[in-house]
Design a protein around this motif. Structure first.
Motif, PDB file in Angstrom:
ATOM      1  N   PHE A 208      -0.411 -11.281   9.579  1.00 46.56           N
ATOM      2  CA  PHE A 208      -0.170 -11.511   8.161  1.00 46.56           C
ATOM      3  C   PHE A 208       0.798 -10.434   7.678  1.00 46.56           C
ATOM      4  CE2 PHE A 208      -4.717 -13.052   8.451  1.00 46.56           C
ATOM      5  CZ  PHE A 208      -4.422 -14.394   8.309  1.00 46.56           C
ATOM      6  N   HIS A 209       1.469 -10.711   6.582  1.00 44.07           N
ATOM      7  CA  HIS A 209       2.343  -9.682   6.001  1.00 44.07           C
ATOM      8  C   HIS A 209       2.636 -10.018   4.543  1.00 44.07           C
ATOM      9  CE1 HIS A 209       4.337  -5.989   7.045  1.00 44.07           C
ATOM     10  NE2 HIS A 209       5.410  -6.355   6.371  1.00 44.07           N
ATOM     11  N   SER A 210       3.407  -9.161   3.891  1.00 41.50           N
ATOM     12  CA  SER A 210       3.789  -9.358   2.492  1.00 41.50           C
ATOM     13  C   SER A 210       4.970  -8.445   2.186  1.00 41.50           C
ATOM     14  CB  SER A 210       2.615  -9.035   1.560  1.00 41.50           C
ATOM     15  OG  SER A 210       2.304  -7.652   1.610  1.00 41.50           O
ATOM     16  N   SER A 211       5.516  -8.562   0.992  1.00 44.74           N
ATOM     17  CA  SER A 211       6.645  -7.721   0.583  1.00 44.74           C
ATOM     18  C   SER A 211       6.206  -6.318   0.184  1.00 44.74           C
ATOM     19  CB  SER A 211       7.387  -8.378  -0.586  1.00 44.74           C
ATOM     20  OG  SER A 211       6.515  -8.546  -1.692  1.00 44.74           O
ATOM     21  N   TYR A 212       4.899  -6.106   0.085  1.00 44.16           N
ATOM     22  CA  TYR A 212       4.370  -4.804  -0.321  1.00 44.16           C
ATOM     23  C   TYR A 212       3.441  -4.274   0.768  1.00 44.16           C
ATOM     24  CZ  TYR A 212       0.830  -8.210  -1.713  1.00 44.16           C
ATOM     25  OH  TYR A 212      -0.048  -9.264  -1.729  1.00 44.16           O
ATOM     26  N   PRO A 213       3.447  -2.966   0.996  1.00 45.10           N
ATOM     27  CA  PRO A 213       2.579  -2.393   2.028  1.00 45.10           C
ATOM     28  C   PRO A 213       1.126  -2.359   1.574  1.00 45.10           C
ATOM     29  CG  PRO A 213       3.739  -0.643   0.886  1.00 45.10           C
ATOM     30  CD  PRO A 213       4.272  -1.933   0.340  1.00 45.10           C
ATOM     31  N   ILE A 214       0.221  -2.386   2.512  1.00 42.62           N
ATOM     32  CA  ILE A 214      -1.198  -2.235   2.209  1.00 42.62           C
ATOM     33  C   ILE A 214      -1.790  -1.215   3.186  1.00 42.62           C
ATOM     34  CG2 ILE A 214      -1.527  -4.526   1.182  1.00 42.62           C
ATOM     35  CD1 ILE A 214      -2.836  -3.984   4.627  1.00 42.62           C
ATOM     36  N   PRO A 218       3.452   2.064   6.359  1.00 39.41           N
ATOM     37  CA  PRO A 218       4.569   2.792   5.744  1.00 39.41           C
ATOM     38  C   PRO A 218       5.470   1.847   4.965  1.00 39.41           C
ATOM     39  CG  PRO A 218       5.000   2.409   8.060  1.00 39.41           C
ATOM     40  CD  PRO A 218       3.598   1.917   7.805  1.00 39.41           C
ATOM     41  N   ILE A 219       6.198   2.390   4.026  1.00 38.30           N
ATOM     42  CA  ILE A 219       7.189   1.601   3.289  1.00 38.30           C
ATOM     43  C   ILE A 219       8.448   1.517   4.150  1.00 38.30           C
ATOM     44  CG2 ILE A 219       8.603   1.467   1.210  1.00 38.30           C
ATOM     45  CD1 ILE A 219       6.421   3.033  -0.257  1.00 38.30           C
ATOM     46  N   ILE A 220       8.784   0.309   4.566  1.00 37.20           N
ATOM     47  CA  ILE A 220       9.930   0.093   5.449  1.00 37.20           C
ATOM     48  C   ILE A 220      10.841  -0.955   4.820  1.00 37.20           C
ATOM     49  CG2 ILE A 220      10.669  -0.612   7.761  1.00 37.20           C
ATOM     50  CD1 ILE A 220       7.948   0.146   8.813  1.00 37.20           C
ATOM     51  N   ILE A 280      -7.918  -6.037   8.234  1.00 37.86           N
ATOM     52  CA  ILE A 280      -8.939  -5.513   7.318  1.00 37.86           C
ATOM     53  C   ILE A 280      -8.711  -6.062   5.912  1.00 37.86           C
ATOM     54  CG2 ILE A 280      -9.898  -3.433   6.283  1.00 37.86           C
ATOM     55  CD1 ILE A 280     -10.569  -3.644   9.225  1.00 37.86           C
ATOM     56  N   TRP A 281      -7.468  -6.083   5.489  1.00 37.26           N
ATOM     57  CA  TRP A 281      -7.084  -6.619   4.176  1.00 37.26           C
ATOM     58  C   TRP A 281      -7.519  -8.072   4.043  1.00 37.26           C
ATOM     59  CZ3 TRP A 281      -2.436  -9.908   3.726  1.00 37.26           C
ATOM     60  CH2 TRP A 281      -2.003 -10.131   2.406  1.00 37.26           C
ATOM     61  N   TYR A 282      -7.290  -8.840   5.090  1.00 41.71           N
ATOM     62  CA  TYR A 282      -7.698 -10.248   5.062  1.00 41.71           C
ATOM     63  C   TYR A 282      -9.216 -10.353   4.981  1.00 41.71           C
ATOM     64  CZ  TYR A 282      -8.444 -15.059   6.610  1.00 41.71           C
ATOM     65  OH  TYR A 282      -8.854 -16.366   6.692  1.00 41.71           O
ATOM     66  N   PHE A 283      -9.923  -9.598   5.809  1.00 45.08           N
ATOM     67  CA  PHE A 283     -11.384  -9.608   5.809  1.00 45.08           C
ATOM     68  C   PHE A 283     -11.926  -9.283   4.420  1.00 45.08           C
ATOM     69  CE2 PHE A 283     -15.283  -7.067   5.995  1.00 45.08           C
ATOM     70  CZ  PHE A 283     -16.143  -7.921   6.656  1.00 45.08           C
ATOM     71  N   GLU A 284     -11.413  -8.219   3.816  1.00 46.06           N
ATOM     72  CA  GLU A 284     -11.888  -7.808   2.495  1.00 46.06           C
ATOM     73  C   GLU A 284     -11.527  -8.830   1.426  1.00 46.06           C
ATOM     74  OE1 GLU A 284     -10.154  -3.942   2.093  1.00 46.06           O
ATOM     75  OE2 GLU A 284     -11.772  -2.946   3.226  1.00 46.06           O
ATOM     76  N   SER A 285     -10.377  -9.476   1.575  1.00 42.47           N
ATOM     77  CA  SER A 285      -9.958 -10.498   0.605  1.00 42.47           C
ATOM     78  C   SER A 285     -10.870 -11.708   0.657  1.00 42.47           C
ATOM     79  CB  SER A 285      -8.502 -10.902   0.864  1.00 42.47           C
ATOM     80  OG  SER A 285      -7.632  -9.805   0.709  1.00 42.47           O
ATOM     81  N   VAL A 286     -11.240 -12.131   1.871  1.00 42.99           N
ATOM     82  CA  VAL A 286     -12.183 -13.247   2.002  1.00 42.99           C
ATOM     83  C   VAL A 286     -13.533 -12.847   1.421  1.00 42.99           C
ATOM     84  CG1 VAL A 286     -13.423 -14.732   3.634  1.00 42.99           C
ATOM     85  CG2 VAL A 286     -11.016 -14.180   4.040  1.00 42.99           C
ATOM     86  N   GLU A 287     -13.942 -11.616   1.690  1.00 40.92           N
ATOM     87  CA  GLU A 287     -15.231 -11.116   1.206  1.00 40.92           C
ATOM     88  C   GLU A 287     -15.310 -11.155  -0.314  1.00 40.92           C
ATOM     89  OE1 GLU A 287     -17.921  -7.549   2.984  1.00 40.92           O
ATOM     90  OE2 GLU A 287     -15.976  -6.957   2.206  1.00 40.92           O
TER      91      GLU A 287
END
Length: 330
Positions: A208-214, A218-220, A280-287
């Motif tokens: 998964f990804h997005s335009s913003y870091p989580i 790092p900001i790339i 982890i972000w996905y897991f927490e988002s589903v939660e």
């Protein structure tokens, strides 16, 4: 009579136009190299060590979708096994349901879990850009589900005779983990044939990804990010780019995670994997979404991306398989 001088054909210089290291190289003549593609392995019937059988089948001719199907050892002619529809990884651009690395992994898992596996061979980008693979994987799952009432013209006997359609799972690693999520979302908004329900979803090191870091990402700049490069290559016209809901489950216009069409989910991450924080972000988002199913997280802190495929004989890989076995047997 005038003499004729032979015409020397011009030499066409073959140049690299896209180079993504070991992932893929695309040349000016349209040819493609996939340096990481593992060797292909043949299927086999009645493995002398495990009794497991595998064979290659065609699911559909239009579009062309094929699969490798695995059947555990039959000790009772009336035996019924859970079914896992599996989507391989490879950044959407390489690997195969027929490759050695997946064949060995699925053989080990199917044997230990006593489960039928339908490993889907979907079309790869860039020759077949996204969302092609999602449509094909959904069609493959619908085909599997249609065996529940035994009315298919191109039915697979192993599924009819030994499939338990009350225990259907989907799963995949990396890009296949991404596909698994999107298939689960589709199953939440569209019914499968014969009203088959997905019992569980297995997301292994999902992409998964997005335009913003989580998290600790790092900001790339996009031009330096392999995740951005891969997505642009496999889906060059994606609405909203890297925030398209197919790769960013929280992107604008994404279906609520509350709609995930399965009863339980396990999200697997590896501590040294660059995709770890996204998992982890996905897991927490589903939660947090209000989804009503059972949600589990499994992390191996000292391992990297798809370690279970790269080190199949290691104790850590065997531990991982046992965890997945437990998930499907619970």
């Amino acid at each position: 009579m005038a003499s004729t001088t032979p015409i020397t054909p011009k030499t066409v210089t073959k140049e690299i136009v896209t180079d993504m290291g070991t992932f893929i190289r695309i040349f000016s003549d349209g040819s493609v190299e996939r340096p990481l593609q593992s060797l292909f392995a043949p299927p086999s019937l009645n493995d002398p060590k495990t009794g497991l059988s595998s064979k290659d089948i065609v699911i559909s001719h239009n579009p062309t979708i094929s699969s490798r199907v695995y059947l555990p050892k039959i000790t009772n002619p009336s035996s019924k096994f859970p079914i896992l529809v599996y989507f391989h990884g490879g950044a959407f651009v390489f690997e195969s349901a027929f490759s050695q690395i997946y064949h060995e992994h699925i053989k080990a898992f199917a044997t230990e879990a006593n489960i039928i596996v339908v490993s889907v061979e979907y079309s790869l980008a860039p020759e077949h850009p996204l969302p092609t693979c999602y449509h094909e994987c959904w069609a493959a799952l619908k085909w599997v589900s249609s065996h529940s009432n035994n009315t298919l013209n191109n039915a697979e006997p192993w599924l009819i005779q030994h499939g338990d359609f009350n225990r259907v799972f989907i799963g995949g690693d990396s890009a296949g983990g991404n596909i698994t999520h999107n298939i689960a979302i589709q199953a939440g908004i569209e019914s499968l044939p014969c009203d088959v329900k997905i019992l569980g979803a297995i997301l292994i090191h999902p992409y998964f990804h997005s335009s913003y870091p989580i998290g600790s990402e790092p900001i790339i700049e996009p031009e330096n990010s392999i995740c951005h490069k891969v997505w642009h290559l496999v889906y060059p016209n994606a609405p909203s780019g890297i925030d398209n809901p197919l790769v960013n489950p929280l992107g604008e216009g994404a279906t609520s995670l509350e709609k995930l069409g399965c009863s339980k989910i396990i999200v697997c991450v590896a501590g040294k994997d660059m995709l770890r924080d996204r998992g982890i972000w996905y897991f927490e988002s589903v939660e947090k979404s209000g989804w009503k199913g059972k949600l589990e997280l499994f992390e191996e802190k000292d391992e990297d991306h798809v370690y279970h495929l790269l080190k199949p004989e290691s104790e850590i890989a065997k531990k991982f398989i046992k965890r997945l076995v437990s998930f499907v047997q619970e």
